[in-house]
Design an enzyme around this catalytic site. Structure first.
Site, PDB file in Angstrom:
ATOM      1  N   ARG A  46      54.869  45.851  52.340  1.00  0.00           N
ATOM      2  CA  ARG A  46      53.669  45.783  52.033  1.00  0.00           C
ATOM      3  C   ARG A  46      53.138  47.508  51.963  1.00  0.00           C
ATOM      4  NH1 ARG A  46      50.391  46.136  56.174  1.00  0.00           N
ATOM      5  NH2 ARG A  46      51.576  44.584  57.402  1.00  0.00           N
ATOM      6  N   TYR A  99      32.220  43.638  33.436  1.00  0.00           N
ATOM      7  CA  TYR A  99      33.211  42.480  33.693  1.00  0.00           C
ATOM      8  C   TYR A  99      32.520  41.535  34.789  1.00  0.00           C
ATOM      9  CZ  TYR A  99      37.072  39.705  35.436  1.00  0.00           C
ATOM     10  OH  TYR A  99      37.556  38.517  35.997  1.00  0.00           O
ATOM     11  N   ASP A 171      36.700  51.765  34.515  1.00  0.00           N
ATOM     12  CA  ASP A 171      37.585  50.801  34.375  1.00  0.00           C
ATOM     13  C   ASP A 171      38.149  50.668  32.640  1.00  0.00           C
ATOM     14  OD1 ASP A 171      38.739  48.260  33.552  1.00  0.00           O
ATOM     15  OD2 ASP A 171      37.429  47.354  34.903  1.00  0.00           O
ATOM     16  N   LYS A 196      46.322  42.752  31.946  1.00  0.00           N
ATOM     17  CA  LYS A 196      45.924  42.638  30.391  1.00  0.00           C
ATOM     18  C   LYS A 196      46.971  43.537  29.553  1.00  0.00           C
ATOM     19  CE  LYS A 196      42.335  40.550  31.896  1.00  0.00           C
ATOM     20  NZ  LYS A 196      42.043  40.753  33.261  1.00  0.00           N
TER      21      LYS A 196
HETATM   22  C1  LIG Z   1      37.646  44.945  32.257  1.00  0.00           C
HETATM   23  C2  LIG Z   1      38.272  44.172  33.389  1.00  0.00           C
HETATM   24  N1  LIG Z   1      38.390  44.759  34.627  1.00  0.00           N
HETATM   25  C3  LIG Z   1      38.895  44.203  35.824  1.00  0.00           C
HETATM   26  C4  LIG Z   1      39.369  42.824  35.623  1.00  0.00           C
HETATM   27  C5  LIG Z   1      39.777  42.050  36.952  1.00  0.00           C
HETATM   28  O1  LIG Z   1      41.144  42.141  36.655  1.00  0.00           O
HETATM   29  P1  LIG Z   1      42.121  40.906  37.321  1.00  0.00           P
HETATM   30  O2  LIG Z   1      41.637  39.681  36.500  1.00  0.00           O
HETATM   31  O3  LIG Z   1      43.710  41.248  37.168  1.00  0.00           O
HETATM   32  O4  LIG Z   1      41.835  40.470  38.793  1.00  0.00           O
HETATM   33  C6  LIG Z   1      39.043  42.089  34.246  1.00  0.00           C
HETATM   34  C7  LIG Z   1      39.574  40.900  34.255  1.00  0.00           C
HETATM   35  O5  LIG Z   1      39.466  40.079  33.080  1.00  0.00           O
HETATM   36  C8  LIG Z   1      38.618  42.835  33.367  1.00  0.00           C
HETATM   37  O6  LIG Z   1      38.687  42.229  31.997  1.00  0.00           O
END
Ligand SMILES: Cc1ncc(COP(=O)(O)O)c(C=O)c1O
Length: 396
Positions: A46, A99, A171, A196
Site C-alpha cells: 500500500r 466532470y 484535470d 481513459k
Molecule cells: C475528466 C474526468 N476526470 C475524472 C474522471 C474520474 O475518473 P475515474 O472514472 O477513473 O474515477 C473522469 C471519468 O470519466 C473524467 O472524465
C-alpha cells in the site's frame, strides 16, 4: 529525450536479474526485511510497490514534473487532492462543464463539511477573477471540458489564481500530456483519470495526481498511503504497457475526431458540433495556443427527440454505448442519462448540458468506417421520420 521515447524508455530498464525486456509484475503485498526496519526501499505494497513506482516515474516524466502518485481511480486521486487541502470555510471554483463525478464528490462529500463550491464559466476570465476570494483554496479546471470540450486559458487562469494565493488544479484527462502540458502553463497540481487515454484500452480503472513542487505534493502522497486507494500491481503494469503507445494512439484518436467533426458539421440533423479544432468552436484560438493537438473527443447535439437520440446512440455498429472514453475501441455516450446523470436535470439545463447531446470517443479504428456508421445513423432517423409521415404529406 522526446515524448514517445520517454514513454518507452524512462524508468523502465530491463529487469536486472534475468534481462527480461519487460519488468515483471511485482505481485506482492510485503517485502522481506534484512533486520527490523531495514528493507530495500519497500516495506508494504500500500505504501510502495516496484511496479507502481515504475508507473509513477513514467507519469511524472510525461507531465515533466518530479512527483506523481497513482491511485485506484481518477476519483480516488481527486479525493486525495481535495482532502489534502480543503478545510471548512474554504472555497473551490469549478467549471460549468466539470466532470459529473467531480461535481458529485464536491457537492455530496465536501459541501456538507463546509466547503463552498462556485461553478462558473472558466473560459470567461472576468468570471474567474470575480469568483476567486481570499477563501479560495483551489481553482479546478478541465480543458477541454467534459462533455462540451470547452476551452479555458490555463496560463491566464494560473495568473489569476496565484495572485490570490490559491492553487490551480488541471484535470488533464481529455488532452493528455501528448497534447497539453499544464505545468508549463502554470498548474500546481494535475489530476488524471488514467482509466481513459493513458491506460488506453478500456481494461482498467486508475487515477493519478501530480505536482511540480515537493511541498504541494507531500500531503497528497501522504493520503495515498494513509487512505489507501492504490492501484494493484497488475493494473499499474497494464498502464505501463498502454503508455508506450500513448502518442501513437492520440495521433490516431485525433485524426478520427477531425474526420468525424468535419463529417457531422453542417448535417441537417446535427444542431451543433463541439470539437476544439473547428474554427467556430469557442476557445479554438486558445486551444491552438496552449495545445499541440485538439484531442480525440467530439460531442454533438442531434436535432431530434429524446427517443431518436437514444435510438441513435444505442444502434451504432462501431460505437459501443458505454460510459468512459479514451480506449482503442470507439464509444458513444449520452451524458444526460449516463456520465452527467448525477447532476440534477435543472442544473444540467442551467449549465447548457442539453438532453440531445451525444459524446463520441472515437477509438483507433478506420476513420471512414466510423464516419459511415454515424452518417448511417442520421439516415436511419430520416427514414423513420418519413415512414411516420401521414400518407400524402410528401405531396403537400
Ligand atoms: C475528466 C474526468 N476526470 C475524472 C474522471 C474520474 O475518473 P475515474 O472514472 O477513473 O474515477 C473522469 C471519468 O470519466 C473524467 O472524465
Amino acid at each position: 529525450m522526446r515524448f514517445s521515447t520517454k514513454a518507452i524508455h524512462t524508468g523502465q530498464p530491463s529487469e536486472p536479474e534475468t534481462g527480461a525486456l519487460v519488468a515483471p509484475i511485482f505481485q506482492t503485498s510485503t517485502y522481506e526485511q534484512e533486520s527490523p526496519g531495514h528493507d530495500k526501499g519497500f516495506s508494504y505494497s500500500r505504501t510502495n510497490n516496484p511496479t507502481r513506482q515504475r508507473l509513477e516515474g513514467v507519469l511524472a516524466e510525461l507531465e515533466n514534473v518530479p512527483h506523481a502518485a497513482a491511485f485506484s481511480s481518477g476519483i480516488a486521486a481527486e479525493n486525495a487532492v481535495l482532502q489534502a487541502y480543503l478545510r471548512p470555510g474554504d472555497e473551490v471554483v469549478i467549471p460549468h462543464d466539470v466532470y459529473g463525478g467531480t461535481y458529485r464528490i464536491l457537492n455530496k462529500v465536501f459541501l456538507p463539511i463546509g466547503i463552498t463550491i462556485k461553478q462558473i464559466d472558466t473560459g470567461d476570465l472576468a468570471a474567474v477573477e470575480a469568483a476567486i476570494t481570499p477563501k479560495t483554496r483551489f481553482v479546478w479546471i478541465e480543458s477541454p471540458t467534459n462533455p462540451r470540450l470547452l476551452i479555458t486559458d490555463i496560463a491566464a487562469v494560473a495568473k489569476l489564481t496565484h495572485a490570490r494565493k490559491a492553487l490551480l488544479v488541471v484535470d488533464n484527462t481529455f488532452a493528455t500530456p501528448v497534447f497539453q502540458q499544464p505545468f508549463e502553463l502554470g498548474a500546481d497540481i494535475v489530476v488524471h483519470s488514467v482509466t481513459k487515454y493513458l491506460a488506453g484500452h478500456s481494461d482498467t480503472v486508475q487515477g493519478a495526481a501530480l505536482a511540480k513542487d515537493a511541498a504541494v505534493f507531500e500531503p497528497i502522497k501522504f493520503l495515498q498511503n494513509a487512505t489507501g486507494a492504490v492501484p494493484s500491481p497488475f493494473d499499474c503494469w497494464l498502464t505501463l504497457r498502454g503508455l508506450k503507445t500513448l502518442e501513437l494512439r492520440m495521433q490516431r484518436h485525433e485524426e478520427n475526431a477531425i474526420a468525424i467533426a468535419k463529417a457531422l458539421n453542417g448535417q441537417p440533423l446535427v444542431r451543433r458540433v463541439y470539437f476544439p479544432g473547428l474554427l467556430d468552436h469557442p476557445g479554438h484560438e486558445i486551444a491552438r495556443k496552449q495545445m499541440t493537438g485538439f484531442g480525440g473527443m467530439v460531442s454533438f447535439e442531434l436535432d431530434g427527440t429524446m427517443d431518436e437520440v437514444i435510438a441513435f446512440a444505442s444502434s451504432r455498429r462501431y460505437f459501443a454505448l458505454a460510459e468512459s472514453l479514451g480506449g482503442v475501441k470507439a464509444l458513444i455516450c449520452h451524458p444526460a442519462t449516463m456520465t452527467h446523470a448525477s447532476i440534477p436535470a435543472e442544473a444540467r439545463a442551467q449549465l447548457g448540458l442539453s438532453d440531445s447531446l451525444l459524446r463520441l470517443s472515437p477509438g483507433c479504428e478506420n476513420a471512414e468506417d466510423l464516419v459511415e456508421d454515424l452518417l448511417e445513423g442520421l439516415t436511419e432517423i430520416e427514414r423513420a421520420r418519413s415512414k411516420r409521415k401521414p400518407v400524402g404529406a410528401a405531396a403537400r
